[in-house]
Design a protein around this motif. Structure first.
Motif, PDB file in Angstrom:
ATOM      1  N   MET A   1      13.488 -49.764  -5.609  1.00  0.00           N
ATOM      2  CA  MET A   1      12.918 -50.045  -4.315  1.00  0.00           C
ATOM      3  C   MET A   1      11.676 -49.179  -4.110  1.00  0.00           C
ATOM      4  O   MET A   1      11.672 -48.000  -4.439  1.00  0.00           O
ATOM      5  N   THR A   2      10.626 -49.761  -3.578  1.00  0.00           N
ATOM      6  CA  THR A   2       9.387 -49.037  -3.310  1.00  0.00           C
ATOM      7  C   THR A   2       9.616 -48.005  -2.215  1.00  0.00           C
ATOM      8  O   THR A   2      10.204 -48.301  -1.179  1.00  0.00           O
ATOM      9  N   ARG A   3       9.144 -46.792  -2.464  1.00  0.00           N
ATOM     10  CA  ARG A   3       9.294 -45.700  -1.497  1.00  0.00           C
ATOM     11  C   ARG A   3       7.938 -45.395  -0.882  1.00  0.00           C
ATOM     12  O   ARG A   3       6.956 -45.174  -1.596  1.00  0.00           O
ATOM     13  N   THR A  22      10.083 -53.330   6.493  1.00  0.00           N
ATOM     14  CA  THR A  22      11.422 -53.684   6.041  1.00  0.00           C
ATOM     15  C   THR A  22      11.372 -53.959   4.546  1.00  0.00           C
ATOM     16  O   THR A  22      10.375 -54.419   4.013  1.00  0.00           O
ATOM     17  N   LEU A  24      11.407 -51.679   2.288  1.00  0.00           N
ATOM     18  CA  LEU A  24      10.899 -50.485   1.619  1.00  0.00           C
ATOM     19  C   LEU A  24      11.744 -49.291   2.047  1.00  0.00           C
ATOM     20  O   LEU A  24      12.293 -49.269   3.145  1.00  0.00           O
ATOM     21  N   ASP A  25      11.809 -48.298   1.192  1.00  0.00           N
ATOM     22  CA  ASP A  25      12.432 -47.029   1.540  1.00  0.00           C
ATOM     23  C   ASP A  25      11.340 -46.186   2.200  1.00  0.00           C
ATOM     24  O   ASP A  25      10.409 -45.749   1.537  1.00  0.00           O
ATOM     25  N   VAL A  27      10.048 -42.900   4.370  1.00  0.00           N
ATOM     26  CA  VAL A  27      10.310 -41.533   4.801  1.00  0.00           C
ATOM     27  C   VAL A  27       9.066 -41.032   5.514  1.00  0.00           C
ATOM     28  O   VAL A  27       7.961 -41.490   5.257  1.00  0.00           O
ATOM     29  N   ASP A  37      11.899 -36.650   8.481  1.00  0.00           N
ATOM     30  CA  ASP A  37      12.478 -36.462   7.142  1.00  0.00           C
ATOM     31  C   ASP A  37      11.924 -35.205   6.478  1.00  0.00           C
ATOM     32  O   ASP A  37      12.653 -34.468   5.807  1.00  0.00           O
TER      33      ASP A  37
END
Length: 190
Positions: A1-3, A22, A24-25, A27, A37
């Motif tokens: 998953m793309t962060r 939505t 995507l991860d 932070v 975070d």
């Protein structure tokens, strides 16, 4: 998953972007909100070492003064970790006198220094030799319009503001699709 790491997650546009990313991860990093975070002194590379780890794309919503110091610290951390990312950077219209009318920058008292720092921040992103997109909006949360037009670097830019929500949608599209890689684009109202 793309962060995706959002710098300046406490800013209104950054919050809108985070809500819309939505799939995507996401932070966030804040220099003022200790519940983010990641939190710390935005001008020190050590602050970003954990934040940038495993990140594929960074959106910088750093606004105001010292954006150049903050971005230098981010890219120093990336260099130390020998990590490459794609960056979407929020800057401002007017950095190269491309705006066709008078433009003010709310909360900024030394406009010349502010614009110099914006130019240097862009230079840091460009010289990192990683894919990037610079978005140069004219935003007015009170008077901004939703329809936007994108204007390539070097072209005249009319003083037509966009809303926070309209600009956030442009950012989300750029993060998800990377349509304007290695370009600087003004974002103004139609």
């Amino acid at each position: 998953m793309t962060r995706c790491l959002i710098l300046g997650i406490d800013q209104p546009v950054a919050q809108l972007v985070a809500q819309q990313l939505t799939g995507l991860d996401v932070v966030g990093f804040s220099e003022v909100d200790k519940t983010a975070d990641f939190y710390g002194d935005a001008r020190k590379a050590a602050t970003y070492m954990k934040a940038v780890k495993g990140v594929d794309v960074i959106y910088s919503d750093f606004i105001g003064m010292d954006v150049d110091w903050k971005l230098e610290a981010v890219f120093a951390a990336l260099r130390q970790q020998q990590q490459s990312v794609r960056t979407v950077m929020r800057s401002v219209a007017g950095i190269d006198k491309e705006v066709t009318g008078p433009l003010t920058y709310p909360g900024i008292t030394d406009v010349a220094e502010f614009l110099k720092q914006q130019r240097y921040g862009i230079k840091i992103v460009d010289e990192a030799e990683m894919p990037y997109t610079v978005l140069r909006p004219i935003i007015d949360a009170q008077k901004g319009v939703t329809p936007v037009q994108l204007i390539n670097e070097g072209q005249p830019v009319p003083v037509k503001s966009v809303s926070d929500a309209a600009f956030a949608q442009v950012v989300v599209d750029e993060i998800q699709n990377g349509t304007h890689i290695n370009q600087s684009i003004a974002v103004v109202g139609k």
